[in-house]
Design a protein around this motif. Structure first.
Motif, PDB file in Angstrom:
ATOM      1  N   UNK A   1       6.351  13.707  -8.613  1.00 41.35           N
ATOM      2  CA  UNK A   1       7.438  14.175  -7.763  1.00 41.35           C
ATOM      3  C   UNK A   1       8.789  13.906  -8.395  1.00 41.35           C
ATOM      4  N   UNK A   2       9.821  14.006  -7.585  1.00 43.76           N
ATOM      5  CA  UNK A   2      11.190  13.900  -8.071  1.00 43.76           C
ATOM      6  C   UNK A   2      11.555  12.480  -8.490  1.00 43.76           C
ATOM      7  N   UNK A   3      12.378  12.376  -9.521  1.00 44.75           N
ATOM      8  CA  UNK A   3      12.870  11.092  -9.997  1.00 44.75           C
ATOM      9  C   UNK A   3      13.827  10.446  -9.000  1.00 44.75           C
ATOM     10  N   UNK A   4      14.317  11.217  -8.059  1.00 40.07           N
ATOM     11  CA  UNK A   4      15.298  10.695  -7.107  1.00 40.07           C
ATOM     12  C   UNK A   4      14.655   9.929  -5.957  1.00 40.07           C
ATOM     13  N   UNK A   5      13.329  10.068  -5.797  1.00 35.85           N
ATOM     14  CA  UNK A   5      12.650   9.321  -4.744  1.00 35.85           C
ATOM     15  C   UNK A   5      12.777   7.823  -5.002  1.00 35.85           C
ATOM     16  N   UNK A   6      12.544   7.021  -3.985  1.00 30.42           N
ATOM     17  CA  UNK A   6      12.589   5.570  -4.168  1.00 30.42           C
ATOM     18  C   UNK A   6      11.215   4.965  -3.889  1.00 30.42           C
ATOM     19  N   UNK A   7      10.668   4.292  -4.908  1.00 32.45           N
ATOM     20  CA  UNK A   7       9.346   3.690  -4.802  1.00 32.45           C
ATOM     21  C   UNK A   7       9.377   2.258  -5.357  1.00 32.45           C
ATOM     22  N   UNK A   8       8.229   1.599  -5.310  1.00 35.31           N
ATOM     23  CA  UNK A   8       8.130   0.218  -5.742  1.00 35.31           C
ATOM     24  C   UNK A   8       7.897   0.129  -7.257  1.00 35.31           C
ATOM     25  N   UNK A   9       8.106  -1.089  -7.771  1.00 35.98           N
ATOM     26  CA  UNK A   9       8.031  -1.283  -9.224  1.00 35.98           C
ATOM     27  C   UNK A   9       7.231  -2.539  -9.557  1.00 35.98           C
TER      28      UNK A   9
ATOM     29  N   UNK B   1       8.349  19.967 -17.219  1.00 38.04           N
ATOM     30  CA  UNK B   1       9.338  19.776 -16.157  1.00 38.04           C
ATOM     31  C   UNK B   1       9.761  18.309 -16.152  1.00 38.04           C
ATOM     32  N   UNK B   2      10.785  18.002 -16.906  1.00 43.22           N
ATOM     33  CA  UNK B   2      11.217  16.609 -17.051  1.00 43.22           C
ATOM     34  C   UNK B   2      11.926  16.081 -15.812  1.00 43.22           C
ATOM     35  N   UNK B   3      12.076  16.903 -14.783  1.00 39.09           N
ATOM     36  CA  UNK B   3      12.651  16.428 -13.522  1.00 39.09           C
ATOM     37  C   UNK B   3      11.599  15.749 -12.643  1.00 39.09           C
ATOM     38  N   UNK B   4      10.331  15.881 -13.030  1.00 37.56           N
ATOM     39  CA  UNK B   4       9.242  15.314 -12.247  1.00 37.56           C
ATOM     40  C   UNK B   4       8.539  14.218 -13.035  1.00 37.56           C
ATOM     41  N   UNK B   5       8.107  13.177 -12.326  1.00 32.41           N
ATOM     42  CA  UNK B   5       7.434  12.049 -12.974  1.00 32.41           C
ATOM     43  C   UNK B   5       6.217  11.603 -12.153  1.00 32.41           C
ATOM     44  N   UNK B   6       5.394  10.748 -12.763  1.00 31.86           N
ATOM     45  CA  UNK B   6       4.172  10.274 -12.127  1.00 31.86           C
ATOM     46  C   UNK B   6       4.406   8.999 -11.341  1.00 31.86           C
ATOM     47  N   UNK B   7       3.610   8.805 -10.286  1.00 25.22           N
ATOM     48  CA  UNK B   7       3.559   7.540  -9.575  1.00 25.22           C
ATOM     49  C   UNK B   7       2.164   7.371  -8.976  1.00 25.22           C
ATOM     50  N   UNK B   8       1.787   6.120  -8.738  1.00 29.33           N
ATOM     51  CA  UNK B   8       0.433   5.781  -8.281  1.00 29.33           C
ATOM     52  C   UNK B   8       0.515   5.124  -6.919  1.00 29.33           C
ATOM     53  N   UNK B   9      -0.361   5.554  -6.011  1.00 30.12           N
ATOM     54  CA  UNK B   9      -0.366   5.021  -4.649  1.00 30.12           C
ATOM     55  C   UNK B   9      -1.409   3.912  -4.522  1.00 30.12           C
TER      56      UNK B   9
ATOM     57  N   UNK C   1       0.855  -1.200   0.000  1.00 34.86           N
ATOM     58  CA  UNK C   1       0.000   0.000   0.000  1.00 34.86           C
ATOM     59  C   UNK C   1       0.884   1.241   0.000  1.00 34.86           C
ATOM     60  N   UNK C   2       1.498   1.493  -1.122  1.00 33.93           N
ATOM     61  CA  UNK C   2       2.468   2.581  -1.227  1.00 33.93           C
ATOM     62  C   UNK C   2       2.586   2.993  -2.690  1.00 33.93           C
ATOM     63  N   UNK C   3       3.536   3.878  -2.969  1.00 36.62           N
ATOM     64  CA  UNK C   3       3.708   4.384  -4.325  1.00 36.62           C
ATOM     65  C   UNK C   3       4.438   3.389  -5.222  1.00 36.62           C
ATOM     66  N   UNK C   4       3.968   3.307  -6.485  1.00 32.03           N
ATOM     67  CA  UNK C   4       4.614   2.532  -7.538  1.00 32.03           C
ATOM     68  C   UNK C   4       4.905   3.480  -8.705  1.00 32.03           C
ATOM     69  N   UNK C   5       6.067   3.313  -9.294  1.00 34.90           N
ATOM     70  CA  UNK C   5       6.500   4.202 -10.372  1.00 34.90           C
ATOM     71  C   UNK C   5       5.691   4.020 -11.659  1.00 34.90           C
ATOM     72  N   UNK C   6       5.458   5.149 -12.341  1.00 37.02           N
ATOM     73  CA  UNK C   6       4.975   5.162 -13.718  1.00 37.02           C
ATOM     74  C   UNK C   6       6.067   5.791 -14.577  1.00 37.02           C
ATOM     75  N   UNK C   7       5.936   5.666 -15.881  1.00 38.27           N
ATOM     76  CA  UNK C   7       7.045   6.079 -16.754  1.00 38.27           C
ATOM     77  C   UNK C   7       7.060   7.536 -17.192  1.00 38.27           C
TER      78      UNK C   7
END
Length: 207
Positions: free
Chosen positions: A194-202, A177-185, A165-171
């Protein structure tokens, strides 16, 4: 249901019903969200009949096939999904612990600071074949089951067991602003950037 969950569903319903919105997967069959409840403007649950809200409809209900090899086929979109989150054991219950990565690693994108060796989590996945990639946010939203209340996981656990039950990366990156990307919770189904430097699930996809 959490307030931000309701607001997100209202926003999603508005966009999907816009005359300017034509989903890429229209011919393949856009899967139903699974949402079954409806609300008034004050956030109180009301009967769905006649509201025109998402909960009043069940079109292309979610339908998945477990291929028995660590992959899941979405019968609506034709996409093939990784059954278990990256890092978990490829078994019936997806035992073990999922692993987090930054976006550069998840997508296989070189970055001198965050992915100097060009790790490609999805690109290097060999699971019943090759061709794996990081899903788009629309694809990832397609396996969120919005009938499941927070804290989730908002996904069919019989199909995708042990989902976090957490964030998973989208592409995709954010336009402008290409420094920011999508993710789904997968705790409440929200879509955030948010930032590409964060660490999330895949969870990888192909097709």
């Amino acid at each position: 249901m959490h307030t931000k969950h309701r607001l997100f569903l209202f926003f999603l319903f508005t966009i999907l019903n816009s005359p300017f919105f034509i989903p890429n997967s229209a011919q393949a069959g856009l899967p139903d969200t699974g949402q079954t409840k409806c609300y008034n403007s004050g956030g109180t649950e009301i009967p769905c009949a006649g509201t025109g809200q998402d909960g009043a409809y069940s079109i292309n209900p979610m339908s998945f096939a477990d291929n028995g090899n660590g992959t899941i086929t979405d019968n609506n979109t034709g996409l093939t999904w990784q059954k278990c989150s990256m890092g978990q054991n490829n078994d019936a219950t997806c035992s073990g612990s999922a692993v987090t990565y930054n976006w550069y690693q998840a997508s296989g994108t070189y970055d001198a600071s965050y992915n100097p060796s060009t790790i490609s989590v999805c690109g290097s996945l060999s699971l019943a074949g090759s061709g794996w990639r990081l899903p788009t946010k629309k694809e990832l939203m397609g396996i969120v089951d919005y009938s499941i209340p927070s804290p989730g996981p908002t996904i069919q656990q019989a199909i995708f067991p042990n989902t976090v039950s957490a964030f998973y990366w989208a592409s995709p990156t954010i336009t402008g602003n290409t420094n920011l990307v999508w993710y789904v919770h997968f705790g409440y189904g929200g879509v955030v950037f948010g930032s590409k430097s964060y660490t999330y699930y895949v969870r990888c996809v192909r097709g």
